[in-house]
Write an enzyme that holds these catalytic residues in place. Structure first.
Site, PDB file in Angstrom:
ATOM      1  N   THR A 133      18.122 -66.431  48.490  1.00  0.00           N
ATOM      2  CA  THR A 133      19.396 -67.174  48.079  1.00  0.00           C
ATOM      3  C   THR A 133      19.861 -67.488  46.736  1.00  0.00           C
ATOM      4  O   THR A 133      18.685 -67.768  46.002  1.00  0.00           O
ATOM      5  CB  THR A 133      19.586 -68.394  48.784  1.00  0.00           C
ATOM      6  OG1 THR A 133      19.595 -68.268  50.355  1.00  0.00           O
ATOM      7  CG2 THR A 133      20.913 -69.189  48.705  1.00  0.00           C
ATOM      8  N   LYS A 160      25.668 -68.159  46.741  1.00  0.00           N
ATOM      9  CA  LYS A 160      26.250 -69.269  47.135  1.00  0.00           C
ATOM     10  C   LYS A 160      27.737 -69.418  46.361  1.00  0.00           C
ATOM     11  O   LYS A 160      27.664 -69.028  45.140  1.00  0.00           O
ATOM     12  CB  LYS A 160      25.612 -70.614  46.678  1.00  0.00           C
ATOM     13  CG  LYS A 160      24.248 -70.910  47.820  1.00  0.00           C
ATOM     14  CD  LYS A 160      24.764 -71.475  49.041  1.00  0.00           C
ATOM     15  CE  LYS A 160      23.482 -71.891  49.669  1.00  0.00           C
ATOM     16  NZ  LYS A 160      23.996 -72.643  50.948  1.00  0.00           N
ATOM     17  N   ASN A 189      29.789 -72.981  51.945  1.00  0.00           N
ATOM     18  CA  ASN A 189      29.554 -74.354  52.244  1.00  0.00           C
ATOM     19  C   ASN A 189      30.888 -75.313  52.124  1.00  0.00           C
ATOM     20  O   ASN A 189      30.887 -76.172  51.397  1.00  0.00           O
ATOM     21  CB  ASN A 189      28.507 -75.210  51.173  1.00  0.00           C
ATOM     22  CG  ASN A 189      27.063 -74.461  51.372  1.00  0.00           C
ATOM     23  OD1 ASN A 189      26.502 -73.579  50.643  1.00  0.00           O
ATOM     24  ND2 ASN A 189      26.389 -74.875  52.533  1.00  0.00           N
ATOM     25  N   LYS A 264      20.253 -73.475  62.789  1.00  0.00           N
ATOM     26  CA  LYS A 264      19.183 -74.112  61.997  1.00  0.00           C
ATOM     27  C   LYS A 264      18.415 -74.942  62.980  1.00  0.00           C
ATOM     28  O   LYS A 264      19.056 -75.801  63.483  1.00  0.00           O
ATOM     29  CB  LYS A 264      19.742 -74.830  60.790  1.00  0.00           C
ATOM     30  CG  LYS A 264      20.211 -73.687  59.642  1.00  0.00           C
ATOM     31  CD  LYS A 264      20.746 -74.703  58.620  1.00  0.00           C
ATOM     32  CE  LYS A 264      21.181 -73.681  57.457  1.00  0.00           C
ATOM     33  NZ  LYS A 264      22.312 -74.450  56.555  1.00  0.00           N
ATOM     34  N   ASP A 318      14.170 -68.940  53.614  1.00  0.00           N
ATOM     35  CA  ASP A 318      13.637 -68.722  52.065  1.00  0.00           C
ATOM     36  C   ASP A 318      13.185 -69.895  51.351  1.00  0.00           C
ATOM     37  O   ASP A 318      12.697 -69.767  50.298  1.00  0.00           O
ATOM     38  CB  ASP A 318      14.639 -67.711  51.412  1.00  0.00           C
ATOM     39  CG  ASP A 318      15.982 -68.704  51.173  1.00  0.00           C
ATOM     40  OD1 ASP A 318      16.121 -69.527  52.032  1.00  0.00           O
ATOM     41  OD2 ASP A 318      16.685 -67.991  50.569  1.00  0.00           O
TER      42      ASP A 318
END
Lengths: 341, 341
Positions: A133, A160, A189, A264, A318
């Site tokens: 990422t 991102k 996000n 997650k 990661d």
């Protein structure tokens, strides 16, 4: 075999470099290690890791669940893990703790019966490939980082976005040019409005960027907004912050709001994550697996879960690679993006 | 005027008698008092109270939010309470703390400007009438308690059900006979399946019991089940555990799942409770206001909120009457069911 004790311990890690997403910047990470011991001395380990801006949990809050967890599981048979998982469902305020404790139970149980956790989860695969990422940073730094990642062999690159539309477009488009064989996961996000999110995707598409997952483009509570983006965007749209529990997953599926769900363990615990796998597979919704700020100990949990179930199209595991961790504690071997069990 | 400090303190109360609902029995209650001080010495007070089985919060977990709250609001102007409420929205894991801190801010602000909190909320009423709640107990004890309540002047009686269908029917029907002028709120705390819930309501209806609100008959996550009950039941159906945030409220409204919403400051905080009032009023959904295990200090918050907004058809603000509390700390006067500001 009865559970003799369960203990929580705080841990602290620094990120090698500050990690920025649309919700804020993080320079360090506090996690909790869960150590569970059976009466015969068998030890099971778990790790809880979360971000306050995502779940409202802090490490101090999570530490306070120790006593509650002890009351729920100490003295119980580890073999009755299903019963224990039901009790742990009550940890509504602290899902990351639920995840760590459930995994510690599974870890101890697996050691007792002589298998590894990924076998417990089905043993579907013994190898997975992770992305890496790139946080929000200026164009120059973004490209330097993408170049490094690409040279290290990563062919799935997560970027991102969600903070500055124009700069974000440029960062992704230019990244594509220096990583021609890579595919991209783009994660906003919650940073865009639905219309911005659609425009953003169409812009990238017109530049022929291959985005394989477009994560959480809009506010977590805006399920209709997610659906709007999904139905007006060339890329598969994923829910991340919008989904914690299996009930959230069922709702997203019923509302046809997403192409992908980002599971997650830290949001759902192991038990709900398993339920979500079944729900998504039944519905034809694709899955990726993500992480919070886990060290190698916590990433290990998700690796075993992902490989064992074999359920995930993409792996975003990661976090441990960004943390300054003294001792590697994973029960896996990693070569660049390749993770072997 | 700047906020100088905010401090949390644990408090402990015993119930006069054990309080049983379908989710479990409680003999005592631990709450948190929030004390906020402005630089000129003005003090604002709040109380957080919750049940682990409802929200997953424990008093230990809530205490750990102290530091986070201090970082969010100390040094800020109390007059900018809207900005502070936005920050406090991040307390996702600890909504009861959000409520207490928001009220403490309002309390201090009102003292500064020389009004009382119910005036801050609109000053709609200066008198409300509360019900009194009868927990799950055997028939004899139920009737004894109902008789006492009725003699004390209460004309709205809430009865907890959801544990034993046949006994619950009998408890309500017989209670009706000894409290002929009373109306009843029946609260199953998720204890029924949708079909049981419908059957239960129809049975009471055939016995001519006037149930004015039928609370949370089915599992909190079963929104379709709530809707099924709503559309097949002669009584108004309310969501309680199903709704914490304004986002939950909007969903229930959009899905036409309920006639009533039970707002509790401890689930929503003051800020979301205000939003829910507006949402419900726009949608023609009725409102009741409930409580967790607040002392007079915490009940005071809901009384001021309820009277000030004038938004509630029914008030279930009775927890303080069940707690063995040394000092009455409410800014109201109570005579039986009547509460005066």
């Amino acid at each position: 075999m009865k559970i003799k004790s369960v203990k929580f311990e705080k841990t602290y890690y620094r990120y090698f470099e500050p990690f920025t997403i649309s919700l804020g910047t993080h320079e360090d990470q506090e996690n909790i290690e869960v150590r569970l011991e059976l009466e015969d001395g068998t030890v099971g380990l778990g790790e809880a890791s979360t971000l306050f801006v995502i779940s409202g949990e802090t490490v101090e809050i999570m530490m306070q669940a120790e006593k509650t967890v002890q009351e729920m599981i100490v003295g119980e048979d580890v073999e009755s893990y299903g019963k224990l998982f039901s009790r742990l469902q009550q940890l509504r305020a602290t899902p990351a703790i639920k995840a760590a404790v459930e995994f510690a139970i599974i870890d101890a149980f697996c050691k007792r019966i002589g298998i590894r956790p990924y076998e417990f989860f089905g043993g579907a695969k013994d190898h997975i490939e992770t992305d890496l990422t790139v946080g929000i940073m200026d164009l120059e730094k973004t490209l330097k980082k993408v170049k490094k990642i690409y040279e290290d062999g990563f062919r799935i690159i997560k970027i991102k976005v969600g903070k500055n539309f124009k700069e974000d477009v440029e960062r992704v488009v230019e990244s594509k040019k220096i990583a021609p064989e890579a595919v991209f996961i783009v994660d906003a996000n919650q940073g865009f409005t639905p219309k911005e999110a659609i425009e953003f995707a169409n812009t990238l598409h017109s530049e022929r960027v291959e985005v394989v997952v477009y994560e959480q483009p809009v506010n977590r509570y805006n399920i209709e907004g997610l659906k709007l983006v999904r139905f007006n965007c060339p890329y598969p749209v994923a829910a991340d912050e919008s989904i914690f529990t299996k009930y959230d997953a069922l709702r997203l599926i019923k509302e046809e709001a997403v192409d992908f769900i980002n599971i997650k363990l830290m949001k759902s615990g192991v038990s709900d994550a398993l339920a979500i796998v079944h729900l998504a597979q039944s519905a034809g919704v694709q899955l990726m697996i993500g992480c919070m700020g886990e060290s190698s100990l916590g990433i290990n949990q998700s690796i075993h879960f992902a490989a064992g179930t074999g359920a995930f199209a993409y792996h975003d595991l990661d976090a441990h690679l960004s943390l300054d961790e003294k001792t590697f504690r994973g029960d896996f071997r990693q070569e660049g993006p390749h993770i072997y069990l």
